[in-house]
Each structure stands twice: as structure tokens, then as C-alpha cells.
Design a protein around this motif. Sequence first.
Motif, mmCIF file in Angstrom:
data_model
loop_
_atom_site.group_PDB
_atom_site.id
_atom_site.type_symbol
_atom_site.label_atom_id
_atom_site.label_comp_id
_atom_site.label_asym_id
_atom_site.label_seq_id
_atom_site.Cartn_x
_atom_site.Cartn_y
_atom_site.Cartn_z
ATOM 1 N N LEU A 120 -6.926 -0.019 8.397
ATOM 2 C CA LEU A 120 -5.771 0.251 7.829
ATOM 3 C C LEU A 120 -5.583 1.864 8.211
ATOM 4 N N SER A 125 -4.340 -8.161 5.047
ATOM 5 C CA SER A 125 -5.144 -7.306 4.491
ATOM 6 C C SER A 125 -6.269 -7.191 5.386
ATOM 7 N N THR A 143 -1.631 -6.027 3.003
ATOM 8 C CA THR A 143 -1.915 -4.759 2.624
ATOM 9 C C THR A 143 -0.653 -4.094 2.256
ATOM 10 N N PHE A 203 0.708 -1.262 0.197
ATOM 11 C CA PHE A 203 0.099 -0.013 0.011
ATOM 12 C C PHE A 203 0.838 1.479 0.059
ATOM 13 N N LEU A 242 -8.498 -0.116 -2.159
ATOM 14 C CA LEU A 242 -7.708 -0.935 -1.575
ATOM 15 C C LEU A 242 -8.014 -2.434 -1.743
ATOM 16 N N PRO A 286 -6.392 -6.560 -1.303
ATOM 17 C CA PRO A 286 -5.470 -7.399 -0.906
ATOM 18 C C PRO A 286 -4.362 -7.836 -1.932
#
Length: 296
Positions: free
Chosen positions: A230, A224, A190, A140, A171, A173
Motif C-alpha cells: 500500500l 487487499s 483496501t 482506507f 490495516l 482487508p
Amino acid sequence: MTSSVTVLTNPTAGNGNAPWAAAAAVARLRERGVTVTEIEGRTPQEALALARKAVTAGTDALVAAGGDGLISIAWQALAQTGTPLGIIPGGTGNDHARLFHIPVDDPLAAADIVASGEIATIDLGLAGDRWFGTVLASGFDSLVTDRANRMRWPKGPMRYNLAMLAELAQLKPIPYRIVLDDRTVEVDATMVSVGNGTSYGGGMLITPGAVLDDGLLDVTVVASGSRFRLVRLFPTVYKGTHVELEEVQTYRSHKIRLETGTPVTAYADGEPIAPLPIDITAVPGAGRVIIGAPLS
């Protein structure tokens, strides 16, 4: 006590702050009787060529007057040579400076540390053929950096904030295969970060347990999850307490291979390295650095 140094500058680091910091530091070094040779790279390639030439010619230290990107260039010239790195912080994140106890907002104090010449020997990470001192990021955070680098507006931190919001909106995985010394981990994650040092992004303690001279790299895996989880994680990264969350796993390994099922770019010391897959190794004693206080 350092008697002669080569100071490498980047005129664009820290939104133009680096030249001012470098000038102040150079004046202070000369006041203290240190012989200073100044070199300036207008491009990364030119900076690296100049740095390698200076190290080959001989200098008590190569001093990077700029941010972590310039220090990344310096490591490519310094690794395994025995010549130490000095730091005059002039960038945005300055994670190397924090790691080595160098004041990030006082170039005169940083110059005094360079002049004192107290040196520590540390490990460096080697990702492919690129050396790094702090953290290699993938997932990420590297996708956010990819997007921010493509954006032309706005300038400064707001560009990264907007890039983060855009990446959060889509977003997904990322399937990882992480090969360690003693196991292979397959996980939908992530992000996966590999730390020689403890922080990136201006003080985010993503690998808070990393030790600079243990011959190992620390790996932080964020599994994830939802956007909310997150977002909840990010404030804890500045304290290093994210490693206590159930969605975070940590490992330690001398060698690491990162593979993904989707395109992901690895960034180390904030600079793009290569798309995954990538092999990463801890190289004991590969770096020497002038420090402001003993390393813990």
C-alpha cells in the motif's frame, strides 16, 4: 462574456486563504465590468440555503470562492439547473480547479476565466441524494479521513499523515460487493474509489481515465495486501500509473452499488456522504462549469 455573478465564500477554507482570494477576485471582476453579489455561509446549511436562493433568483453563474468542500455545496444548488459553476480556488486540495484548468494560486487569473464565461457541460455523480464532481472515496482513504476528523492536533497536512500511519498500523482487508452495470465483483479490498473526475486529495489521480462527459463513472479497486504494498502504491497515484499494478483493477459503469461487510463511510468531493451501502449514478449533462481550457 459573463455580466453578473454571485460569489459564495467560506471564511475558513484553505486555513483562512479563501477570504483573501475572494476579495482579490471580486475586485478584478468588478474592474472587468461584471456585477457581483457576495454571499457568505458561516455553516454548510447556511451556505447551501444562500446558494439555492441565488440560483432560483437568477444569476449568470454561482462562483465558489474556496475549496472542494464549498464547491460540493455549490453542486447541490446547481445540479440540473443550467446555471454554471465558477471557481476561485481558495482551499487546500483544489481538485475541481485542476480538473477545469483553473489556476490554483492566482485568484486574478481565475477571475478572468469567470469573466470570459467559456462554459462546458459535464456529467455529475449522484451518491444517494448528494451530487459530486470529482471522486467518491471509500475504504482506507475514508478511514484515514474519519480518524483525521476526530483528531484535534496537529493542524494541517501533518494531521492526515499521522492518521494514515495509525490506520496503516491496523490495516485489514475490507470485504466489498461491487454491483456494476454488467457484473458483480466480490473482493477483499483496501479501498474502492468512484470517479466522475480524475483526482482527489490535492492531485492524486486515483481514476486517471475518467471522462467528464461519457455518462459513466470510473471505478478503481485496490485489492487487499500488505502495508508495504500500500505504501508503494501511493506515490504512483500522483502520476496515475497505479492502475498498471497487479493489485489494482479498474471498471467503468453507469450505475454502481457499493456494499461492505464492515463499517465504511463514503466521502465525495472530500465531504462525508453516508455509510455504505450506497448507490451511485452518473447523470449526463447535470453540471455546467466555466472552464480555463477545453476539457480533454
